[in-house]
Structures are given as structure tokens and as C-alpha cells.
Design a protein around this motif. Structure first.
Motif, mmCIF file in Angstrom:
data_model
loop_
_atom_site.group_PDB
_atom_site.id
_atom_site.type_symbol
_atom_site.label_atom_id
_atom_site.label_comp_id
_atom_site.label_asym_id
_atom_site.label_seq_id
_atom_site.Cartn_x
_atom_site.Cartn_y
_atom_site.Cartn_z
ATOM 1 N N ILE A 171 61.843 97.301 -2.110
ATOM 2 C CA ILE A 171 62.642 97.507 -1.282
ATOM 3 C C ILE A 171 62.603 99.015 -0.483
ATOM 4 N N GLY A 172 61.272 98.698 -0.076
ATOM 5 C CA GLY A 172 59.528 99.915 0.986
ATOM 6 C C GLY A 172 60.824 98.688 1.957
ATOM 7 N N VAL A 174 62.116 96.256 2.523
ATOM 8 C CA VAL A 174 63.444 96.272 3.250
ATOM 9 C C VAL A 174 64.160 96.930 4.300
ATOM 10 N N ILE A 175 63.473 97.816 4.092
ATOM 11 C CA ILE A 175 63.583 99.334 4.632
ATOM 12 C C ILE A 175 63.176 99.712 5.681
ATOM 13 N N SER A 178 64.553 96.628 8.352
ATOM 14 C CA SER A 178 65.153 96.973 8.925
ATOM 15 C C SER A 178 65.272 98.127 9.748
ATOM 16 N N LEU A 179 64.666 99.494 9.905
ATOM 17 C CA LEU A 179 64.649 100.428 10.769
ATOM 18 C C LEU A 179 63.516 99.748 11.709
ATOM 19 N N VAL A 348 66.731 90.837 4.959
ATOM 20 C CA VAL A 348 66.486 91.230 5.800
ATOM 21 C C VAL A 348 67.220 90.551 7.164
#
Length: 434
Positions: A171-172, A174-175, A178-179, A348
Motif C-alpha cells: 500500500i505504501g 501505491v501511495i 501515485s504521489l 497505479v
């Protein structure tokens, strides 16, 4: 060529190489894991994937459609093969039986694809694959791939529960990716997929050193039909055969969209040559247990953002990517990439497919009646994707591979709706009635 021109060519070729790598490496790893192949066999499929992808890109750019378009593993076929691998026990078959049926179906479809190109039946295929069918295909392909990547992000323990530390790490990633895409500026955004893979791969090995996917070996042997020897499992053969032909939908849509980037009109011979190459490579990929190839729709966004419209750097990158597969240590090293990291990064990346699907509907008028031509196939297909395959055991085995695949069923329904209902006439009548 000037020094500045040479530098631009080198940098452009490197950027293409990294793009091809990011979109290719996870596919053979995930297929190998789904069919529980030995580590040395997974390494072999990675090497073959790199070699064949590089050659396919070069041939398509030189004699196929002649555009710089990544030609690699089809998302439709990737999802289908993964789905059938996961559903093997529900279908009452072992992995080798399922894999052998898939190989037979792909070989037959490859032959038919070559014949379509050789005898120029392109216009006949275009009458079947109408614009709305392509839109339904894009929506369902988006959902199928996102489901696969989302599930693949989470490592499952032997007890059947989620490995929380690894899953939170995914999940980290993915974040983080995305950023990079949203806030990273043009350079970081363009390389967000590559950065995500490298950073995720590095930190995964530091934090979870005992969770490597496979161990390196020195084997150079090539195995034919690693997923299973071709057989006559009719249900598996038919669904694989149909899916490969359905994959032509992607070829038509991608080549047409790329021509628009170049402000050109596609000639029928471009479709014909490209599909001929696709058919030949269907034979080859089946032999080595790989997912069949297709032009990548996502390449269009890459072309628009990087402005790398020349074929030269793309052809060079294809040659370099082939070398990655020929040199064994590189294949062994790349085979240790954590599957959860690859799935998190591509989760992503492929969110953009939803935008491509939406754009394909531009200019289409919908009302409470005609929305069925889109909503029916898409929602029925998504619903089937979320039904456990084991629930379909009461259906004849011959039909199970079709019925359990939401993408295939959705597209079949769309083809029938477009063939037997005059939606333009219905829309006109409804507007007049108002």
C-alpha cells in the motif's frame, strides 16, 4: 549525427528500455507463480519474454504497423491465463491439463490469425469488432487487470490470511508511486513506474530478506510448453482460442489511436502486416509458456508525454531488451523481483486504462434505454468476475471456461447487442418521441 543528437538518441533509447521493462517483467513471474512452476522455469520464461518482446517490437516497427508501439504480453490474455490457473482446482483439473489446453488454443488461434492477415479478412473482423465492443472490452480489461493487481499486492500466509507487514508495504508503494505521478513534475512523473519498482524492490529485500520469490540458478535450458503439453481439453481450448482472436480488438484500437497522434490515416495494410506478426508470435509464445503479444494501448500516453515519436530509439531499445534476456545473470537477477511490488506499481499504472475506456465513448449518446448497450455487458462481466468459479461446477465442463470469465462473456454479449439491435435507430425514435 551531431554529439547532441547522439546524446538525445541514447537517452531516448534508455527511456524506452525502462518503459518496456516496467510493463513486461511482472507478467512471466505472475504466470509462473499461478501455475506453481519451478524457479528455474520461471527464470527461463523471463529470459524468453525479454528476447521475444524485443524482437516483436523491432519487427512491428520495421515491417508491421511501423509505429514505435510496445508489443508485449496481452492484458486480456494475461488475465485469462491467470484466472484459469487459479480456477484449475475448481474446474477439476491440474495445472498441466489447463496449461496444455491453453497452449493448444493459442496455437490454433495463431494459425487463424495468420490466415486472416494472409487472405486479407481485416474488413470482416472490423464489422464484428464495432466501436462499442471496443469500449466494453476496454472497461472490462481495466476491471480485470485492476482486480488482479489489487489481489496480487497482498501476500497471503499459509493459514490463508493477509501478511500484514508485506501488504502494508505494498500500500505504501501505491501511495508513493501515485504521489510521484501527481506531484513529481514532468521528469519524475514519466519515470514513476520505474522508480516505484526500483525503490520497492530495494526496500522489500532490505525489510523482508527471507521473502524472495525465487533463488538464482545457473540453468540455461529452455523448456518447451512449461505450462503443460498441448492436449484436447475442449473447453479450455475454445476459450483460449476465442480470447486470442478477441485480442485483435486491442490491435485495431491501439493502431488507430496511434495514427491519430501522428495525424495520419491508418492503411489496411498496416493492420494486415501487424496482425500477421501477432499471429506468428502467438505460435512462439505458446511454445515457451508465455502470454501472447499485442500492441500496448498504454504506449499512446507514453508517446504523448515524452514526444518520442521517432522509430530509431525504439528499435534500439528493442535490441537492448533482447540482450537482457540473452545474458543469463540478468534474467536470474530480475527473476527475484517481489511479485507484490510489481503488482502494487502496475496497479497505479493501469488506473489510466479507465480514462482510455471513458475517452472511447466520446460522442456517444445515452439515455435510460440505450445505456443498456454499455451497462449490460460491462456490469454482467464485472459481476461474473466476482463470482467464485467453484459455483459454476453444475454447468457442463465444456462451457465452464467461458461462463467463469467475465471479460469474455461481457464482450460476447456486446457483440450480440451491436449485431442484432439498431441502437442508432432506437435513439432517433426516442428523441422524436420527446
Amino acid at each position: 549525427m551531431t554529439k547532441q543528437g547522439a546524446i538525445v538518441t541514447v537517452m531516448s533509447s534508455l527511456q524506452w528500455l525502462l518503459f518496456i521493462f516496467a510493463n513486461t517483467v511482472v507478467v512471466p513471474i505472475s504466470i509462473g507463480a499461478a501455475f506453481q512452476l519451478p524457479s528455474e522455469t520461471i527464470e527461463m520464461t523471463i529470459r524468453c519474454s525479454f528476447i521475444l518482446t524485443g524482437i516483436a517490437c523491432i519487427l512491428q516497427a520495421l515491417i508491421g504497423h511501423r509505429y514505435p508501439l510496445l508489443d508485449s504480453h496481452s492484458g486480456l490474455m494475461w488475465g485469462l491465463i491467470l484466472n484459469m490457473g487459479v480456477s484449475a482446482s475448481a474446474l477439476g483439473m491440474d495445472f498441466a491439463t489447463v496449461g496444455g489446453g491453453i497452449a493448444t488454443g493459442i496455437l490454433l488461434a495463431g494459425a487463424v490469425t495468420v490466415l486472416i492477415a494472409a487472405f486479407n479478412f481485416i474488413s470482416f473482423i472490423q464489422k464484428i469488432i464495432k466501436p462499442m465492443v471496443m469500449s466494453v472490452y476496454l472497461f472490462l480489461l481495466t476491471f480485470q487487470l485492476i482486480f488482479i493487481f489489487f489481489k496480487g499486492m497482498f501476500k497471503i500466509t499459509e493459514s490463508g490470511t493477509i501478511d500484514l507487514p508485506v501488504s502494508l508495504f505494498s500500500i505504501g508503494i501505491v501511495i508513493f508511486v501515485s504521489l510521484l505521478r501527481i506531484k513529481g513534475g514532468k521528469v519524475l512523473s514519466n519515470f514513476s513506474i520505474l522508480i516505484g519498482i526500483i525503490v520497492g524492490w530495494l526496500f522489500y529485500h532490505i525489510i523482508f530478506p527471507s521473502n524472495l520469490l525465487i533463488e538464482s540458478s545457473s540453468s540455461m535450458a529452455f523448456t518447451f510448453f512449461p505450462l503443460g503439453t498441448p492436449n484436447l481439453e475442449i473447453g479450455i481450448i475454445l476459450v483460449s482460442f476465442f480470447a486470442v482472436l478477441l485480442n485483435l480488438t486491442n490491435s485495431f484500437a491501439t493502431i488507430q489511436a496511434t495514427a491519430e497522434v501522428y495525424k495520419e490515416k491508418v492503411e489496411q495494410n498496416q493492420y494486415r502486416r501487424s496482425i500477421f506478426v501477432t499471429g506468428i508470435f502467438a505460435f512462439i509464445t505458446a511454445i515457451f509458456g508465455l502470454v501472447p503479444f499485442t500492441p500496448f494501448t498504454s504506449t499512446i500516453g507514453f508517446l504523448q508525454s515524452t514526444k518520442l515519436l521517432k522509430r530509431g530509439p525504439f528499435i534500439i531499445s528493442g535490441f537492448l531488451f533482447t540482450l537482457l534476456g540473452i545474458i543469463p545473470p540478468l534474467g536470474q537477477f530480475l527473476g527475484t523481483m517481489p511479485l507484490t511490488v510489481g503488482n502494487a506499481v502496475l496497479f497505479v499504472a493501469y488506473l489510466q486504462l479507465f480514462g482510455t475506456a471513458l475517452n472511447s465513448l466520446k460522442g456517444t449518446f445515452f439515455n435510460s434505454e440505450t445505456i443498456l448497450r454499455l451497462a449490460g455487458p460491462v456490469l454482467i462481466g464485472v459481476s461474473i468476475m466476482n463470482v467464485p468459479p467453484a459455483l459454476f461446477r453444475s454447468i457442463p465442463v465444456l462451457l465452464q471456461p467461458f461462463i467463469t470469465n467475465g471479460l469474455v462473456m461481457g464482450v460476447i454479449l456486446s457483440i450480440f447487442l451491436e449485431k442484432f439491435i439498431d441502437w442508432n435507430k432506437l435513439t432517433t425514435k426516442l428523441e422524436v418521441g420527446r
